[in-house]
Design a protein around this motif. Structure first.
Motif, mmCIF file in Angstrom:
data_model
loop_
_atom_site.group_PDB
_atom_site.id
_atom_site.type_symbol
_atom_site.label_atom_id
_atom_site.label_comp_id
_atom_site.label_asym_id
_atom_site.label_seq_id
_atom_site.Cartn_x
_atom_site.Cartn_y
_atom_site.Cartn_z
ATOM 1 N N LYS A 296 -19.832 -6.616 -104.038
ATOM 2 C CA LYS A 296 -18.402 -6.897 -103.893
ATOM 3 C C LYS A 296 -17.551 -5.647 -104.165
ATOM 4 N N THR A 297 -18.025 -4.817 -105.101
ATOM 5 C CA THR A 297 -17.206 -3.679 -105.507
ATOM 6 C C THR A 297 -16.849 -2.781 -104.325
ATOM 7 N N ILE A 298 -17.843 -2.501 -103.517
ATOM 8 C CA ILE A 298 -17.584 -1.563 -102.426
ATOM 9 C C ILE A 298 -16.575 -2.151 -101.435
ATOM 10 N N ILE A 389 -8.698 -7.977 -108.798
ATOM 11 C CA ILE A 389 -9.135 -8.481 -110.103
ATOM 12 C C ILE A 389 -10.606 -8.844 -110.032
ATOM 13 N N ASP A 390 -11.411 -8.109 -110.763
ATOM 14 C CA ASP A 390 -12.849 -8.350 -110.730
ATOM 15 C C ASP A 390 -13.222 -9.424 -111.741
ATOM 16 N N GLU A 391 -14.308 -10.137 -111.454
ATOM 17 C CA GLU A 391 -14.798 -11.178 -112.364
ATOM 18 C C GLU A 391 -13.657 -12.088 -112.773
ATOM 19 N N GLN A 392 -12.992 -12.611 -111.772
ATOM 20 C CA GLN A 392 -11.755 -13.331 -112.020
ATOM 21 C C GLN A 392 -11.949 -14.601 -112.820
ATOM 22 N N VAL A 543 -21.170 -8.763 -117.812
ATOM 23 C CA VAL A 543 -20.422 -8.793 -116.568
ATOM 24 C C VAL A 543 -20.407 -7.478 -115.829
ATOM 25 N N GLY A 544 -20.841 -7.560 -114.587
ATOM 26 C CA GLY A 544 -20.530 -6.549 -113.605
ATOM 27 C C GLY A 544 -21.204 -5.196 -113.611
ATOM 28 N N ILE A 545 -21.660 -4.686 -114.783
ATOM 29 C CA ILE A 545 -22.022 -3.277 -114.733
ATOM 30 C C ILE A 545 -23.241 -3.020 -113.859
HETATM 31 MG MG MG Z 1 -19.206 -6.797 -109.782
#
Ligand code: MG
Ligand code: ADP
Length: 683
Positions: A296-298, A389-392, A543-545
């Motif tokens: 998703k990040t990209i 907004i990431d990890e909303q 989360v996320g890293i």
């Molecule tokens: Mg992520």
């Protein structure tokens, strides 16, 4: 006498109840019960049937029974601390009523000599005689006692008597409400009115009867209310006009080419959907949903790039500093010197912060990364064009709304989440947004292999780690969560760090909540550069890293984590193209649920399936983090059991939207069920 404002009675504070003291009100308020309506949803768990009486000769020890007896004799000892006794009898035998801490006068009043009295209480046996100690009910009027009574799971500090007094007072005064459903809908529930339904819900005979019409009607009320709120929010947001953004799609090809992978079809599709929104004159309010590691990040960074090209600023918010730092570093890597970017977190020092704030205000910073700190008033943008907004799921509806306001006149909003939502819930949870979904994982991905190991096999795990390191792979070692106190989580990580450092000299690094941000960043950078092989951490890596070279994750005390959380943690590995492994360690004596969680994780790495199973185990409110987000859990409706009702409500909402139906008749429904008052805020 239906008055259109009848519902207001239920919104009264619980202090309006008669005969209930401040102490009780305070206890209930602590349990988040504010008004009468809230109390309606504490349902009876069982009931006590006191309609039957027993004879003394038939009494059973340990049972709560009702008997009718003749009061024969008082035994009031002259020694303090000995209980008062009253000897009672019926034609089959004798029984003592025993009172601790009751005054003689009181006892004489409730148990007058030679009167017939009905008593209810728990039977015990003492010195060859039946006894009832501190009877729950005593009355000469047996009809008062001989009832079926609901048992509620009582809040500590409130007795059953008091609670029944409360709830019965509300039920006795329950208003009739004007019907909000139309005839067709109502017929599906056999025309059960709201009031009647509530009364049946509390009728002890109906406990657990979730298939009945009254139950379904009430569940449907809740679902419809929730959908209506989402629908109103979406309508409101859609009304917001903005300037359309102008950019060339191919401008970003240049840096996409530099990535060492090809975008998946779903990623491309999502980018297109976002681009259409960016270029439109309506504000975007879109959710990008995709399992952990779906990339998703990209997608969001490409959108950020386009928005900067269109001449606007971008704010990129993440729930933790670590994650924010990582997004920032990634952006630095792929945008290089081309775009000015900065990061702002709570711990950024004052001088640097002021400098960054200035740069944001005068448009020198184009993309600003950060945590909640981006919310602050002090942060003034020159012309914000996109808020990511990431990890909303860590943020709630209310915060989302605050954001949509905060963004300013031309700001689009993109939210990202890795928590899959069952279809039935999409409307309740995300009904205010448009959704793009990334279903495919990048092609090169291999399924992460999951093992479970008891603590006693630690040496095997260490051997495995040695092998991975030899193959130039990296390892996450997640330490147990210390439930009693999140504050001391880091201690177990520190201990583990020392332990592993003895085996793997100079190859171990550590991060936890107590380490300062600069050091954290340094550690992460060094881990990314492979200076360290093992990263010991608390769940802050949850989360996320993203460290594509990490191949193995060891999770200690894994039985203490929830299913979705384990899936998130496991998602930290298997992001590159090598085979990844997850080892779930546990102490002996796993509970059945813990065994189930391990079994599920071993069998699938599909986040959607994991979430569904988790919802079965824990309830969906917990999985979706409703508790922290401020959206209330449903009181009766269950997305799995009541799927049909959810689908029905979805249809109904579409009809209401299409017909542009007036919502006036739903006012009582919304007032009662949307006490967060979201609907008022947007009106
Ligand atoms: Mg992520
Ligand atoms: P998430 O959706 O969980 O936020 P990330 O955006 O962090 O996932 O991506 C996970 C990893 O996958 C990153 O290392 C990223 O560079 C990589 N990645 C993203 N898209 C692709 C792709 N299309 N092919 C291969 N790897 C990809």
């Amino acid at each position: 006498m239906k008055n259109s404002k009848n519902y207001e009675y239920l919104l009264n504070d619980i202090s309006v109840l008669k005969g209930i003291g401040k102490k009780t009100t305070n206890i209930l308020k602590k349990k988040n019960i504010q008004n009468l309506f809230d109390l309606l949803w504490k349902l009876p768990k069982s009931f006590t049937d006191r309609t039957k009486t027993s004879k003394i000769s038939e009494l059973e020890i340990g049972k709560i029974l009702t008997i009718t007896v003749n009061v024969k004799k008082y035994l009031f000892p002259r020694v303090r601390n000995l209980p008062n006794k009253v000897v009672c009898q019926d034609e089959t035998g004798e029984l003592d009523c025993v009172f601790f801490n009751s005054k003689e006068g009181y006892i004489r009043k409730i148990l007058p000599l030679n009167k017939i009295v009905t008593i209810n209480g728990k039977v015990n046996y003492f010195r060859k005689k039946y006894q009832i100690t501190n009877p729950t009910y005593v009355s000469q009027d047996e009809s008062i006692i001989k009832k079926i009574n609901s048992n509620y799971s009582l809040t500590e500090g409130i007795t059953e008597k008091v609670y029944l007094k409360i709830i019965n007072q509300i039920l006795d005064n329950l208003p009739s409400l004007e019907e909000w459903h139309n005839k067709i809908i109502l017929k599906k529930f056999n025309n059960k009115a709201w009031k009647d339904s509530i009364l049946q819900l509390h009728d002890p005979k109906n406990i657990g009867d979730i298939r009945s019409d009254y139950y379904k009607r009430l569940a449907y009320d809740e679902i419809l209310a929730s959908f209506l709120i989402s629908s109103q929010i979406r309508k409101k947001i859609k009304k917001n006009k903005k300037k359309s953004k102008f950019f060339f799609e191919k401008d970003c090809f240049e840096f996409i080419k530099k990535l060492n992978f090809k975008l998946t079809q779903d990623q491309e599709k999502s980018i297109n959907e976002i681009n259409i929104d960016l270029k439109s004159k309506n504000k975007m309010f879109r959710l990008l949903q995709g399992d952990v590691g779906s990339g998703k990040t990209i997608v969001s960074l490409i959108s950020a790039f386009n928005v900067v090209k269109a001449g606007y600023q971008v704010a990129f918010m993440a729930p933790t500093e670590i994650l924010s730092t990582q997004h920032f570093s990634l952006a630095k890597k792929i945008f290089g010197e081309k775009i000015n970017i900065d990061i702002l977190t709570k711990k950024t020092d004052r001088i640097k912060k002021e400098n960054v704030l200035k740069k944001i205000k005068n448009n020198r910073t184009k993309i600003i990364f950060g945590t909640h700190s981006l919310f602050q008033k002090k942060v003034e943008f020159y012309n914000l064009g996109l808020l990511i907004i990431d990890e909303q799921h860590k943020f709630g509806v209310r915060q989302r709304m605050a954001l949509s306001k905060k963004g300013g006149p031309n700001s689009d909003i993109l939210l990202m989440s890795a928590t899959p939502i069952p279809r039935t819930l999409i409307m309740s949870v995300y009904g205010d947004m448009d959704i793009s979904i990334i279903k495919q994982k990048p092609l090169n991905r291999k399924k992460t292999i999951t093992y479970s190991k008891p603590e006693s096999k630690l040496s095997d795990v260490i051997e495995f780690v040695k092998k991975e390191i030899k193959n130039n792979n990296q390892v996450f070692w997640v330490c147990p969560l210390i439930e009693e106190s999140k504050k001391i989580d880091h201690q177990s990580a520190i201990n583990k760090y020392h332990e592993l450092n003895k085996i793997f000299k100079n190859q171990v690094a550590i991060i936890h909540g107590k380490i300062d941000p600069d050091e954290k960043e340094e550690v992460l950078k060094n881990f990314l550069n492979k200076k360290y092989k093992i990263l010991v951490s608390t769940t802050i890596i949850e989360v996320g890293i993203d460290f594509p070279n990490a191949n193995l994750i060891v999770i200690e005390d894994s039985n203490k984590f929830g299913l979705s959380q384990l899936h998130q943690l496991r998602g930290r590995v298997g992001r590159g193209n090598k085979q990844a492994t997850c080892i779930l360690m546990f102490k002996k004596n796993l509970s059945n649920n813990a065994k189930k969680r391990i079994r599920i994780l071993k069998s699938t790495d599909d986040g959607f399936k994991v979430a569904e199973e988790d919802m079965q185990l824990r309830g969906f409110g917990d999985v979706l983090g409703f508790k922290q987000s401020g959206i209330k859990n449903f009181k009766l409706a269950d997305p799995i059991q009541n799927e049909d009702l959810f689908l029905l409500a979805e249809k109904e909402i579409k009809m209401i939207e299409n017909k542009k139906e007036n919502l006036d008749k739903y006012k009582p429904l919304l007032k009662l069920y949307d006490q967060a008052n979201i609907i008022n805020e947007i009106a």
